[in-house]
Write a protein that holds these residues in place. Sequence first.
Motif, PDB file in Angstrom:
ATOM      1  N   ILE A  84      52.637  41.565  38.134  1.00 51.47           N
ATOM      2  CA  ILE A  84      53.661  41.538  37.187  1.00 51.47           C
ATOM      3  C   ILE A  84      53.984  39.910  36.715  1.00 51.47           C
ATOM      4  CG2 ILE A  84      56.052  41.844  36.701  1.00 51.47           C
ATOM      5  CD1 ILE A  84      55.547  44.434  38.493  1.00 51.47           C
ATOM      6  N   GLU A  85      53.812  38.985  37.677  1.00 53.88           N
ATOM      7  CA  GLU A  85      54.314  37.701  37.248  1.00 53.88           C
ATOM      8  C   GLU A  85      53.091  37.078  36.517  1.00 53.88           C
ATOM      9  OE1 GLU A  85      56.600  36.176  41.391  1.00 53.88           O
ATOM     10  OE2 GLU A  85      54.366  36.135  41.201  1.00 53.88           O
TER      11      GLU A  85
ATOM     12  N   THR B 172      53.546  38.608  32.834  1.00 53.10           N
ATOM     13  CA  THR B 172      54.961  37.869  32.133  1.00 53.10           C
ATOM     14  C   THR B 172      54.513  36.550  31.803  1.00 53.10           C
ATOM     15  OG1 THR B 172      56.215  39.228  34.025  1.00 53.10           O
ATOM     16  CG2 THR B 172      57.322  37.347  32.743  1.00 53.10           C
TER      17      THR B 172
ATOM     18  N   VAL C 261      52.113  36.996  28.518  1.00 56.64           N
ATOM     19  CA  VAL C 261      53.087  37.314  27.623  1.00 56.64           C
ATOM     20  C   VAL C 261      53.928  36.118  26.917  1.00 56.64           C
ATOM     21  CG1 VAL C 261      54.769  38.974  26.754  1.00 56.64           C
ATOM     22  CG2 VAL C 261      53.108  39.840  28.162  1.00 56.64           C
ATOM     23  N   VAL C 262      54.563  35.652  27.805  1.00 55.65           N
ATOM     24  CA  VAL C 262      55.448  34.655  27.330  1.00 55.65           C
ATOM     25  C   VAL C 262      54.762  33.291  26.627  1.00 55.65           C
ATOM     26  CG1 VAL C 262      57.037  32.591  27.884  1.00 55.65           C
ATOM     27  CG2 VAL C 262      57.231  34.771  28.949  1.00 55.65           C
TER      28      VAL C 262
END
Length: 190
Positions: A10-11, A14, A17-18
Motif C-alpha cells: 500500500i505504501e 501510494t 500514484v502521488v
Amino acid sequence: MMNDKGFTLIEVATVIVVLSIIGVFTFSFLMQSADTYRTMRIQTELHQEASYLLERISREIKDATYISSITSSSISFRRANYSEIIDKSPNVSFFFDGTSLIRSSTNNVNKPVARNVKSFSVAPDPSPLSNDESTRFTISVSLASPNGQTVTDTVVICPKNYCSMGPNSFTCMRNVGGRSFNGDYYDVVQ
C-alpha cells in the motif's frame, strides 16, 4: 518482536500514484509552456513581416504624386522621386495574387514582397478616389502561418507629394497649399 525492513504494498502504490500525479501536472505545464512559446514566436514573426510590409508600402505611397488605378486589392501610382539606384521606375503597383503580395514596376516586374498573404486591401478616403490633397489610404494586410495562425495589421497613409489635378498638372510642381511638399518629399525605399 517484528523486524520492519521494507515498505508495504500500500505504501509503494501510494508513492507511485502521488509521483504519477505530480509528473502528469509537471509534463502538462511544460508542454503548455512550449506550445505558448511556439505560438508567440510565430505570431511575432508574422507581425514583424506585416510591419515591414506596411512600412515599405507606406514609404512608396507617401512619395506618390498620382494614383493611376486602385481596386480593393491593388494600387498603382506614380512616384515623385524615382532616381534611386534600386528601382528607377516612376510607376509602381502593389497587388494581391491570392497567396503573395506583388510589387511591380518597369524595372522589377512582379516581384513578391510577402508570401503567405491571406488578404490585402486598399481603401481610399474619400471614396471613390478623388485627387484631393487630403486623400488618405487605409491599407490592411493579413498574413497566415502554415499552422493557421494569422496576424492582421492596418496603416493609414497620407501621400506627401500628391497632385490635386493629375500627374502632368502644373500643381504637381507648384502645389503650395495643404500637406503637399511640392514634390520635394523624399523617403529612401530599399
